[in-house]
Design a protein around this motif. Structure first.
Motif, PDB file in Angstrom:
ATOM      1  N   LYS A 108       0.829  -1.212   0.000  1.00  0.00           N
ATOM      2  CA  LYS A 108       0.000   0.000   0.000  1.00  0.00           C
ATOM      3  C   LYS A 108       0.863   1.262   0.000  1.00  0.00           C
ATOM      4  O   LYS A 108       0.564   2.227  -0.702  1.00  0.00           O
ATOM      5  N   ARG A 109       1.929   1.247   0.775  1.00  0.00           N
ATOM      6  CA  ARG A 109       2.820   2.413   0.828  1.00  0.00           C
ATOM      7  C   ARG A 109       3.574   2.596  -0.483  1.00  0.00           C
ATOM      8  O   ARG A 109       3.778   3.724  -0.929  1.00  0.00           O
ATOM      9  N   LEU A 111       2.442   1.705  -3.372  1.00  0.00           N
ATOM     10  CA  LEU A 111       1.453   2.176  -4.336  1.00  0.00           C
ATOM     11  C   LEU A 111       1.312   3.693  -4.271  1.00  0.00           C
ATOM     12  O   LEU A 111       1.165   4.355  -5.291  1.00  0.00           O
ATOM     13  N   LYS A 112       1.397   4.258  -3.064  1.00  0.00           N
ATOM     14  CA  LYS A 112       1.344   5.714  -2.917  1.00  0.00           C
ATOM     15  C   LYS A 112       2.507   6.393  -3.617  1.00  0.00           C
ATOM     16  O   LYS A 112       2.428   7.568  -3.967  1.00  0.00           O
ATOM     17  N   LEU A 113       3.603   5.629  -3.820  1.00  0.00           N
ATOM     18  CA  LEU A 113       4.764   6.155  -4.537  1.00  0.00           C
ATOM     19  C   LEU A 113       4.681   5.862  -6.035  1.00  0.00           C
ATOM     20  O   LEU A 113       5.622   6.126  -6.777  1.00  0.00           O
ATOM     21  N   GLU A 116       3.328  -0.172  -8.313  1.00  0.00           N
ATOM     22  CA  GLU A 116       2.252  -1.152  -8.162  1.00  0.00           C
ATOM     23  C   GLU A 116       2.826  -2.559  -8.100  1.00  0.00           C
ATOM     24  O   GLU A 116       3.338  -3.090  -9.085  1.00  0.00           O
ATOM     25  N   VAL A 142       9.845   4.317   2.233  1.00  0.00           N
ATOM     26  CA  VAL A 142       8.666   4.291   3.104  1.00  0.00           C
ATOM     27  C   VAL A 142       9.026   3.994   4.559  1.00  0.00           C
ATOM     28  O   VAL A 142       8.242   4.292   5.459  1.00  0.00           O
ATOM     29  N   GLN A 162       9.838  10.884  -5.036  1.00  0.00           N
ATOM     30  CA  GLN A 162       9.025  11.979  -5.576  1.00  0.00           C
ATOM     31  C   GLN A 162       9.114  12.051  -7.079  1.00  0.00           C
ATOM     32  O   GLN A 162       8.116  12.288  -7.760  1.00  0.00           O
ATOM     33  N   VAL A 165       6.915   9.340  -8.532  1.00  0.00           N
ATOM     34  CA  VAL A 165       5.477   9.663  -8.437  1.00  0.00           C
ATOM     35  C   VAL A 165       5.095  10.614  -9.567  1.00  0.00           C
ATOM     36  O   VAL A 165       4.067  10.429 -10.223  1.00  0.00           O
TER      37      VAL A 165
END
Length: 168
Positions: A108-109, A111-113, A116, A142, A162, A165
């Motif tokens: 999940k963490r 995925l925020k970056l 996948e 993370v 960053q 992302v």
């Protein structure tokens, strides 16, 4: 397997090249150092891996041992009864435990970056010990991996996250 150039592979490459520069080791000398620890590689293969940043965590650990880098606390690589892959698995699992992470939370963490990967895929990669060095860098994005601090700045890891992302 074709190489995919990403912010993560570029960071992995810079990390390995930085180690070699700090130790004053050329690719030719690295091949000799690797042979001294019973790893046979060609200069071309080693240079390609390092330049692409597409190497496994085990290769980075082999580099550390081969060039006689000062190893961070908790990273022991000279155990002959343990394979390189087992050392990578042990190291990754220790970091997950230290941060109270599960594969589900890590997925999940990540995925925020913009990364996948399923919890199942993560677990399979980690338990096989054959995961890419970039995964250890991504974990550090993370949950900072203290053993990496000697070789790559945490701010560079965060900047790479960053970039990924925004570019990914």
């Amino acid at each position: 397997m074709s190489h995919v150039d990403t912010a993560w592979t570029r960071l992995a490459s810079r990390t390995a090249r930085g180690l070699l520069v700090r130790k004053g080791v050329s690719y030719e000398q690295l091949v000799e150092c690797l042979a001294a620890i019973d790893l046979v590689e060609s200069v071309r293969a080693v240079e390609g891996k390092v330049q692409r940043g597409s190497f496994r965590c085990s290769f980075f650990f082999q580099l550390l041992l081969a060039v006689q880098a000062d190893l961070p606390d908790g990273l022991t690589l000279s155990k002959r009864h343990e394979s390189w892959e087992e050392a990578c698995t042990r190291t990754f699992l220790r970091e997950l435990e230290a941060h109270g992470l599960t594969y589900i939370v890590l997925a999940k963490r990540l995925l925020k970056l913009g990364l996948e990967v399923s919890a199942t895929q993560l677990e399979q990669q980690v338990l096989s010990g054959s995961f890419p060095f970039t995964l250890l860098l991504q974990l550090s994005a993370v949950a900072p991996v203290t053993l990496l601090q000697r070789f790559v700045d945490q701010t560079d890891i965060e900047k790479t996250a960053q970039l990924h992302v925004h570019d990914g």
